[in-house]
Scaffold this active site. Structure first.
Site, short mmCIF file in Angstrom:
data_model
loop_
_atom_site.label_atom_id
_atom_site.label_comp_id
_atom_site.label_asym_id
_atom_site.label_seq_id
_atom_site.Cartn_x
_atom_site.Cartn_y
_atom_site.Cartn_z
N HIS A 1 0.91 -1.29 -0.24
CA HIS A 1 -0.10 -0.05 -0.07
C HIS A 1 0.75 1.11 0.21
CE1 HIS A 1 -3.83 2.26 1.23
NE2 HIS A 1 -2.88 3.07 1.92
N GLU A 2 1.84 1.23 1.04
CA GLU A 2 2.65 2.47 0.98
C GLU A 2 3.54 2.55 -0.05
OE1 GLU A 2 1.96 4.56 3.16
OE2 GLU A 2 0.47 3.39 4.23
N HIS B 1 1.99 4.85 -2.83
CA HIS B 1 2.03 6.21 -2.56
C HIS B 1 3.36 6.59 -2.94
CE1 HIS B 1 -1.98 6.32 -0.74
NE2 HIS B 1 -1.65 5.76 0.11
#
Length: 342
Positions: free
Chosen positions: A18-19, A22
């Protein structure tokens, strides 16, 4: 693999993917990433490479990418100074990666075990202890060749209650058994005490499996996404009616589930991980402060209204949301521990 280790590997992969979404998209648009953190502070250790600090933090149930000027514009390279399409792309990158991970995991599972499709026979899914089916020697995964439709099979069994019938099985056996009369059938059971389905896992040629697995993976991820959204809507309606959610679980509850799943084998663990990844993607899209969906809400609100909330106020709202989420997680964890304890 020890259950605790398995749990942390699953959690780590979901958070990091997920990170990473980003991080990669932010760097693509030349946004300065000040910190890539696993877990929430206080910090345990960290190291700096180029302009980004990579940190390991004490609370392992989460992660973050801290970009320059997330709330307050700080000149060139800050998140807050970017154009709205760029902000949206960065905010959606994390949930997109989680949803993509779910698709890939489901695709890998079905590439391995086969594609679920309607077949021209019936497959035994379960056999009740002490039932006519068990006495006759039927077992889960047996194939019944006499019938292609479940409804036709059910009607045939009911028409022949009390009479001996024969079933042709895929392994060449013929089994004879007598469906129970209605008054002899225990509540919740059928006349034979057997579960059936007309869907089975079909193994295609090796070169076709990845493509068919990907198509099935997309369908499965979409179905789970709809199921999760439906559950969230029902929970929101319940909250509006003053009902306290009973099925909400936190890290401790997820760990307990993961222990049970691990006993069922590697495929079950991958399926659990895929569902969690899709769940994480959808939860992060909720328009709550401090979540990706909350930040996205402010960006979309600015596009719709043409007005921007003062950066200082947006920063305070996200901070309050983060504190509220941490508090909620603590309460859910306490509830999980109490539930497990008694």
């Amino acid at each position: 693999m020890p259950p605790l280790l398995s749990f942390f590997i699953i959690l780590s992969v979901l958070i990091l993917i997920h990170e990473l979404g980003h991080f990669v998209v932010a760097r693509w648009f030349k946004i300065k990433v000040e910190e890539f953190g696993f877990g929430y502070p206080p910090k345990i250790l960290g190291f700096k490479k180029q302009e980004t600090e990579y940190s390991l933090n004490l609370l392992p149930f989460g992660g973050f990418v801290r970009m320059l000027g997330e709330d307050l514009p700080e000149g060139h390279g800050s998140f807050a100074s970017q154009k709205k399409p760029v902000k949206i792309a960065v905010l959606l990158a994390g949930v997109s990666m989680n949803f993509l991970l779910g698709i890939l995991l489901f695709a890998g599972i079905y590439t391995k075990i086969g594609i679920p499709e309607k077949v021209d026979y019936l497959k035994v899914t379960s056999v009740t202890d002490g039932s006519p089916a068990q006495t006759a020697g039927l077992k889960p995964d047996d194939k019944i060749l006499n019938f292609k439709e479940t409804q036709a099979f059910i009607e045939w069994v009911n028409e022949n209650r009390g009479q001996e019938v024969a079933l042709q099985l895929g392994d060449g056996r013929e089994v004879k058994l007598t469906p129970r009369l209605a008054e002899e059938t225990p509540a919740g059971q059928g006349a034979l005490g057997v579960g059936i389905t007309d869907v089975d896992l079909v193994q295609y040629p090796l070169w076709q499996r990845p493509f068919r697995g990907m198509v099935t993976g997309v369908k499965e991820a979409w179905l789970w996404g709809k199921e999760i959204v439906t559950g969230l809507v029902k929970m929101a309606v319940g909250l509006g009616q003053g009902q306290v959610p009973k099925d909400v679980t936190g890290p401790v509850g997820i760990y307990e589930i993961s222990k049970n799943v691990a006993k069922e084998g590697f495929i079950a663990v991958l399926q659990f991980m895929a569902i969690l990844s899709i769940n994480l993607a959808i939860l992060n899209l909720l328009p709550l402060p401090a979540l990706d969906g909350g930040r996205l809400f402010f960006v979309l609100g600015e596009i719709i209204t043409g007005k921007k909330l003062k950066p200082e106020w947006e920063q305070r709202i996200h901070l309050a949301g983060m504190l509220a989420l941490i508090g909620l997680m603590v309460l859910i964890t306490i509830k999980d521990i109490q539930r497990l304890g008694g």
